[in-house]
Design an enzyme around this catalytic site. Sequence first.
Site, short mmCIF file in Angstrom:
data_model
loop_
_atom_site.label_atom_id
_atom_site.label_comp_id
_atom_site.label_asym_id
_atom_site.label_seq_id
_atom_site.Cartn_x
_atom_site.Cartn_y
_atom_site.Cartn_z
CD GLU A 155 6.39 -3.79 43.39
OE1 GLU A 155 6.66 -3.38 44.53
OE2 GLU A 155 7.25 -4.37 42.68
CG ASP B 39 3.81 0.16 44.09
OD1 ASP B 39 4.83 -0.19 43.48
OD2 ASP B 39 3.51 -0.28 45.23
CB ILE B 40 0.75 -4.24 43.13
CG1 ILE B 40 0.31 -4.23 41.65
CG2 ILE B 40 -0.02 -5.30 43.91
CD1 ILE B 40 0.56 -5.53 40.93
#
Length: 629
Positions: free
Chosen positions: A531, A488-489
């Site tokens: 994301e 996950d960003i």
Amino acid sequence: MWKALILGPDADWMPPFAELASQAGVAIERVRSIDDVQPRATNKPRVVIIAHGLTSDRSAIDALLTTGPVHPCVLVADDDLILPPASQGRVALVPHSEANPARILSEAAALNALAVRDVADTPRTDDTPSSQRRLRLMGQAYDLALEVASHLHFDGAMAALLSGLSRLLTPARVAVFIGGRPGHPLRSVGETQASGELISRLAEPAERLLAAYPDVPDAPPATIIATPVVLGGSAVGALVADLSACPENRALYEDVLRVMAGCTANSLQNSQEHERMHQRSHHMSVLHELGRRMASITDLQEILDLIVDQASKMAGTERCSLMLLDDQTQTLRIRAAKGLPEEVIESAEVRLGEGVCGHVAATGEPLLITDIRRDPRFAPGERHECYNGPSLLSVPLKFRGSVTGVLNLSNKTDGARFSPADEELLCLLASQAAVAIENAALYRSLCELAATDGLTGLYNHQHFFSRLRGAVSLARRSGQPLAVIMIDIDHFKRVNDRFGHAQGDTVLRAVASLLRGAARKEDIAARYGGEEFAVILPNTGAQGATHLAERFRARVQELEFRRDDRSFSITVSLGIADLEPGLDPEVLLDRADQALYAAKSQGRNRTCVYEGTATAAPVAPEPEGDPIN
């Protein structure tokens, strides 16, 4: 011997008819009009062959049939012409649509045989017994010729020929030999009351005759007659008779054998034509079935392998390769092959216009090379080391006018050369193959499009989960480890809020590019949603997955993005879970997700591994302050 008078305009059947007639010992004469045909002498019958064009003049034909022809007539006429009953035995009709040399000659020979019998049965005070015998024997010979011509298969025709000759030429003994050319050993196709020893003795003059043809060899013994079987200007066999028991019949039997040699040539030609038609019919059936099979296959490699297998079988070759053209590099690479070494298949790369297959791809035209050893397009080493046959055939694969590949065949199993018939057949196959290959490639592209995320080019969520099920099933069967990474960003919403969604898309594409580079060939990377990203790592445990995850995380942290006069960097959080016995794909993915949640809870920019609970891998301290500024 007898003569055929040809009356009428030139026609396509006339040149081959003249050749067949010459082989049968029949004289040919062209005449201008019916007035030029002299009344028949009773001991010299003629057959008049009236060609289509002249026979279109129905009034002239009606007059001819009404008054009665002075000679037997073969009419090559309109299909709807009907002969009056009075013309039976004197006139034969060959419909123009069915006109072929063999048919016309057979009809003419039949009429001549009837005329010869008429002459033989007519009492004449000046006829000698030998003359009468010659007429009867020649009439019987032509009857035999018609019987032989009625057989479609060569073996049946030769059985009829030899059975008839055993009656006509008793007590002489006759053998028929076919072959005697390079690549075609001389073989006996039958004998009349002849032992194996006699056949061997009769083969010697046959071999000498065929070796010297068209010159005349040294004269054979007085008790031996050797007559060539000539087809297409070449001697393809011989009729040989042993006259030890009847040397006084030599002159008469020579005439008979000449007629029968022509008959043998016709039978051989007809059987070869029948075999070609049968083979072509078989090949068309195979092509139809191949097209049906290819239409039902969507896997490109399966189609390529099928094409190579069928092309090799149809052409009778040991080697076959199918090369596809790369539009970007303009090079040909082997995608399927038979009979080639693996190292050649892996390494072969040919530029457009280079060598034989490059030339075919550049021109879009098939190329049949009859002698590899002398062709300048082959390197010296290739000519002898790579091929054990004398010729090679290369045909293009074309779709909508553009070349997409090349099909190459070499090394015929019987050592023969490729023929124009082979070229025609393989071009038909290549046409079907090109369409099937294009359809399979399109299907694959559509499947990839349906399985791919449009923004990042990675697999999408649906395809990822489908591949995860397969990976878990395979790992269970093989006992190999399997791991999953969820990514996950961090603070991605801030990127969109501060720099806009277009910049957010740029970040997603950059992260996807790094992930694609970090993953191994066998790994499956996907955009899981928003994301979030995910990776399946076959044959990898938690430790190996952690190593890859940390390497990827460090590279992401090194990224720098700019928007106007501002720059920013990003970080990612990662969660890892590995497969345990009995674990379902859904549970494995949920554990990786729990580990990701733990990584975010512990401060982000780190990797956590699920081990009953999520534990974090050692990580460098996150930079102070907000990295997105």
